[in-house]
Design a protein around this motif. Structure first.
Motif, PDB file in Angstrom:
ATOM      1  N   LEU A 254     -80.542   1.229  23.913  1.00 43.04           N
ATOM      2  CA  LEU A 254     -81.117   2.797  24.145  1.00 43.04           C
ATOM      3  C   LEU A 254     -82.851   1.760  24.100  1.00 43.04           C
ATOM      4  N   GLN A 255     -82.685   0.561  23.294  1.00 42.06           N
ATOM      5  CA  GLN A 255     -83.883  -0.243  23.057  1.00 42.06           C
ATOM      6  C   GLN A 255     -84.765  -0.904  24.402  1.00 42.06           C
ATOM      7  N   SER A 256     -83.759  -1.384  25.214  1.00 43.25           N
ATOM      8  CA  SER A 256     -83.469  -2.353  26.279  1.00 43.25           C
ATOM      9  C   SER A 256     -84.353  -0.882  27.586  1.00 43.25           C
ATOM     10  N   LEU A 257     -83.797   0.187  27.176  1.00 42.66           N
ATOM     11  CA  LEU A 257     -84.224   1.214  28.012  1.00 42.66           C
ATOM     12  C   LEU A 257     -85.505   1.235  27.909  1.00 42.66           C
ATOM     13  N   VAL A 258     -86.703   1.337  26.912  1.00 41.99           N
ATOM     14  CA  VAL A 258     -87.603   1.526  26.594  1.00 41.99           C
ATOM     15  C   VAL A 258     -88.397   0.321  25.868  1.00 41.99           C
ATOM     16  N   GLY A 259     -88.197  -1.176  26.718  1.00 39.78           N
ATOM     17  CA  GLY A 259     -88.531  -1.866  26.304  1.00 39.78           C
ATOM     18  C   GLY A 259     -89.050  -3.057  25.323  1.00 39.78           C
ATOM     19  N   LEU A 260     -87.753  -2.100  23.862  1.00 36.75           N
ATOM     20  CA  LEU A 260     -87.916  -3.458  22.706  1.00 36.75           C
ATOM     21  C   LEU A 260     -86.770  -3.803  22.616  1.00 36.75           C
ATOM     22  N   ALA A 261     -85.707  -4.233  24.201  1.00 34.61           N
ATOM     23  CA  ALA A 261     -84.823  -5.427  24.331  1.00 34.61           C
ATOM     24  C   ALA A 261     -84.771  -5.730  25.407  1.00 34.61           C
ATOM     25  N   HIS A 262     -84.176  -7.408  25.605  1.00 33.04           N
ATOM     26  CA  HIS A 262     -83.994  -7.167  27.239  1.00 33.04           C
ATOM     27  C   HIS A 262     -83.012  -7.934  27.382  1.00 33.04           C
ATOM     28  N   SER A 263     -83.199  -8.304  28.324  1.00 32.66           N
ATOM     29  CA  SER A 263     -81.472  -8.840  29.287  1.00 32.66           C
ATOM     30  C   SER A 263     -80.747 -10.874  28.516  1.00 32.66           C
ATOM     31  N   VAL A 264     -79.758 -10.669  28.780  1.00 29.27           N
ATOM     32  CA  VAL A 264     -78.935 -12.187  27.748  1.00 29.27           C
ATOM     33  C   VAL A 264     -79.628 -12.950  28.564  1.00 29.27           C
ATOM     34  N   ASP A 265     -80.619 -13.233  29.521  1.00 33.86           N
ATOM     35  CA  ASP A 265     -80.995 -14.410  31.241  1.00 33.86           C
ATOM     36  C   ASP A 265     -82.289 -14.445  30.081  1.00 33.86           C
ATOM     37  N   ARG A 270     -85.982 -18.265  25.918  1.00 38.70           N
ATOM     38  CA  ARG A 270     -86.711 -18.186  25.436  1.00 38.70           C
ATOM     39  C   ARG A 270     -86.304 -19.922  25.138  1.00 38.70           C
ATOM     40  N   TYR A 271     -84.716 -19.908  24.596  1.00 39.79           N
ATOM     41  CA  TYR A 271     -84.565 -21.295  24.219  1.00 39.79           C
ATOM     42  C   TYR A 271     -84.787 -22.149  24.996  1.00 39.79           C
ATOM     43  N   ILE A 272     -84.762 -21.743  27.032  1.00 38.90           N
ATOM     44  CA  ILE A 272     -85.140 -23.215  27.283  1.00 38.90           C
ATOM     45  C   ILE A 272     -86.945 -23.386  27.378  1.00 38.90           C
ATOM     46  N   ASP A 273     -87.336 -22.209  27.547  1.00 41.09           N
ATOM     47  CA  ASP A 273     -89.117 -23.036  27.401  1.00 41.09           C
ATOM     48  C   ASP A 273     -89.386 -23.041  26.130  1.00 41.09           C
ATOM     49  N   ALA A 274     -88.417 -23.408  24.753  1.00 34.22           N
ATOM     50  CA  ALA A 274     -89.355 -24.270  23.837  1.00 34.22           C
ATOM     51  C   ALA A 274     -88.495 -25.212  23.771  1.00 34.22           C
ATOM     52  N   LEU A 275     -87.428 -25.362  24.197  1.00 29.84           N
ATOM     53  CA  LEU A 275     -86.547 -27.019  25.211  1.00 29.84           C
ATOM     54  C   LEU A 275     -87.492 -27.895  26.047  1.00 29.84           C
ATOM     55  N   LEU A 276     -88.243 -27.630  27.190  1.00 26.21           N
ATOM     56  CA  LEU A 276     -88.741 -27.851  27.849  1.00 26.21           C
ATOM     57  C   LEU A 276     -90.295 -28.025  27.573  1.00 26.21           C
ATOM     58  N   ASP A 277     -91.104 -27.182  27.583  1.00 26.75           N
ATOM     59  CA  ASP A 277     -91.988 -27.562  26.796  1.00 26.75           C
ATOM     60  C   ASP A 277     -92.868 -28.089  25.609  1.00 26.75           C
ATOM     61  N   SER A 289     -90.090 -13.017  18.099  1.00 27.72           N
ATOM     62  CA  SER A 289     -91.106 -11.575  19.460  1.00 27.72           C
ATOM     63  C   SER A 289     -92.901 -11.747  18.090  1.00 27.72           C
ATOM     64  N   LYS A 290     -93.045 -11.152  18.459  1.00 25.62           N
ATOM     65  CA  LYS A 290     -94.996 -11.012  18.061  1.00 25.62           C
ATOM     66  C   LYS A 290     -95.108  -9.569  17.908  1.00 25.62           C
ATOM     67  N   LYS A 291     -94.363  -8.225  18.754  1.00 20.81           N
ATOM     68  CA  LYS A 291     -94.942  -7.318  17.969  1.00 20.81           C
ATOM     69  C   LYS A 291     -92.687  -6.985  18.186  1.00 20.81           C
ATOM     70  N   GLY A 292     -91.715  -6.385  17.074  1.00 18.67           N
ATOM     71  CA  GLY A 292     -90.412  -5.347  17.755  1.00 18.67           C
ATOM     72  C   GLY A 292     -89.618  -7.069  18.191  1.00 18.67           C
ATOM     73  N   LEU A 293     -88.715  -7.229  18.824  1.00 21.62           N
ATOM     74  CA  LEU A 293     -87.720  -7.746  19.040  1.00 21.62           C
ATOM     75  C   LEU A 293     -87.648  -8.098  20.441  1.00 21.62           C
ATOM     76  N   SER A 294     -88.463  -7.584  21.134  1.00 24.98           N
ATOM     77  CA  SER A 294     -88.848  -8.355  22.348  1.00 24.98           C
ATOM     78  C   SER A 294     -90.385  -8.795  22.887  1.00 24.98           C
ATOM     79  N   GLY A 295     -90.963  -9.161  24.231  1.00 24.91           N
ATOM     80  CA  GLY A 295     -91.961  -9.277  24.446  1.00 24.91           C
ATOM     81  C   GLY A 295     -92.198 -10.868  24.308  1.00 24.91           C
ATOM     82  N   GLU A 296     -93.717 -11.152  23.842  1.00 19.71           N
ATOM     83  CA  GLU A 296     -93.903 -12.389  23.707  1.00 19.71           C
ATOM     84  C   GLU A 296     -93.700 -12.530  22.494  1.00 19.71           C
ATOM     85  N   MET A 297     -94.561 -14.296  22.786  1.00 18.18           N
ATOM     86  CA  MET A 297     -93.016 -14.816  21.425  1.00 18.18           C
ATOM     87  C   MET A 297     -94.745 -15.888  20.228  1.00 18.18           C
TER      88      MET A 297
END
Length: 328
Positions: A254-265, A270-277, A289-297
């Motif tokens: 339900l959270q995914s449908l309203v943009g509060l969650a995201h897919s496994v990929d 997120r791991y890979i971004d931190a690993l490489l950058d 997450s800066k807000k809720g449980l998804s979106g910008e870090m």
């Protein structure tokens, strides 16, 4: 933060050899899949509890990526003996310059039950074995290289999630003894000890502090906590009773449908971004997450200043190592 594709290649450092715990499913599996598609990543250890599931995951990953970069490594992070045995298997293997500590769980029906090391099931599943794994890899000289990075899978539950009625940790002193009480479960009320999400959140809280302490103790290695956020399809709730699994699964969908969650990929990326950058993800910081449980870090110390407290970090680290010493 901008995506990896939007950043200059000079900002990125590609690890040649990566070890991922809990790599047979969920974010760990997809992290392995995405890494295998990156030029310069030459070997990926799938460190999993079940050899059968690991071999199955390896076969699936090879088919998905059309590569043969994967090796299976038997490690059950809830068992200190298994961790030590797993590191011994790496004696003649290449140096590892990337580690993703992804394995974890909700702690089952009784997350406060004590394991042989004296910590709760929740703490054993999410943290203590990872602490020993990193110690043993460092002692064995197996974590090295200019791109050497350790990523610990955090959770926004570590700083509390009001929307899910999860309170933030509330420390009285932040002493070693208080962190020991979190690890052995005596910190919690009877009702709190029955709540897998609350217990797991505190395990992730102690884990984030441990990572920040390690960042200061080992400046030659990057240590970063990264929350994959609320992800659909994750296997983290596998140990919950069926009715709780169904409820949490429906809630995340339900959270995914309203943009509060995201897919496994997305969670795995997120791991890979931190690993490489190395420029945008700094050692010793807990990114979620800066807000809720998804979106910008962003840095989770904005929500809970405990994460930036050096004394708390070192006391959490010492408390964890007290259990490892006792188990020895």
């Amino acid at each position: 933060m901008a995506s990896l594709e939007e950043r200059a290649e000079s900002n990125l450092k590609i690890p040649s050899c990566v070890l991922i715990t809990g790599a047979n499913s969920g974010c760990g599996f997809d992290c392995a899949r995405q890494l295998a598609l990156i030029d310069g990543v030459n070997k990926i250890y799938l460190a999993c509890r079940s050899l059968e599931k690991s071999e199955s995951a390896k076969q699936q990953l090879e088919e998905l990526t059309n590569t043969s970069k994967f090796e299976v490594l038997a490690i059950d992070v809830s068992s200190l003996e298994s961790v030590r045995a797993g590191v011994e298997q790496l004696e003649n293997e290449p140096v590892i310059d990337g580690v993703v500590l992804n394995a974890g769980g909700a702690g089952g029906n009784v997350p406060s039950e004590l394991m042989s090391a004296g910590v709760t099931v929740s703490m054993a599943a999410n943290l203590l074995g990872h602490v020993l794994l990193i110690d043993e890899l460092i002692i064995a000289g197996k974590i090295a290289g200019k791109a050497a990075t350790v990523i610990y899978a955090g959770s926004e539950s570590a700083r509390g999630i009001p929307a899910m009625s999860l309170k933030p940790p509330n420390l009285e002193t932040g002493s070693v003894e208080e962190f020991i009480s979190i690890c052995d479960g005596s910190f919690f009320t009877e009702n709190e000890a029955k709540n897998p999400k609350y217990m797991g959140g505190h395990a992730k809280f102690v884990g984030a502090l441990w990572i920040s302490s390690m960042a200061r103790k080992h400046p030659e290695i990057r240590f970063i906590t990264v929350s994959p956020g609320a992800t659909t399809g994750t296997n983290a709730r596998r140990t919950l009773p069926w009715y709780k699994r169904a409820f949490v699964g429906a809630l995340v969908n339900l959270q995914s449908l309203v943009g509060l969650a995201h897919s496994v990929d997305i969670g795995a990326k997120r791991y890979i971004d931190a690993l490489l950058d190395h420029e945008n993800y700094q050692s010793g910081i807990f990114y979620g997450s800066k807000k809720g449980l998804s979106g910008e870090m962003g840095d989770q110390a904005v929500f809970l200043d405990y994460f930036a407290n050096g004394s708390f970090q070192d006391n959490a680290n010492e408390a964890l190592h007290n259990f490892i010493k006792t188990a020895d």
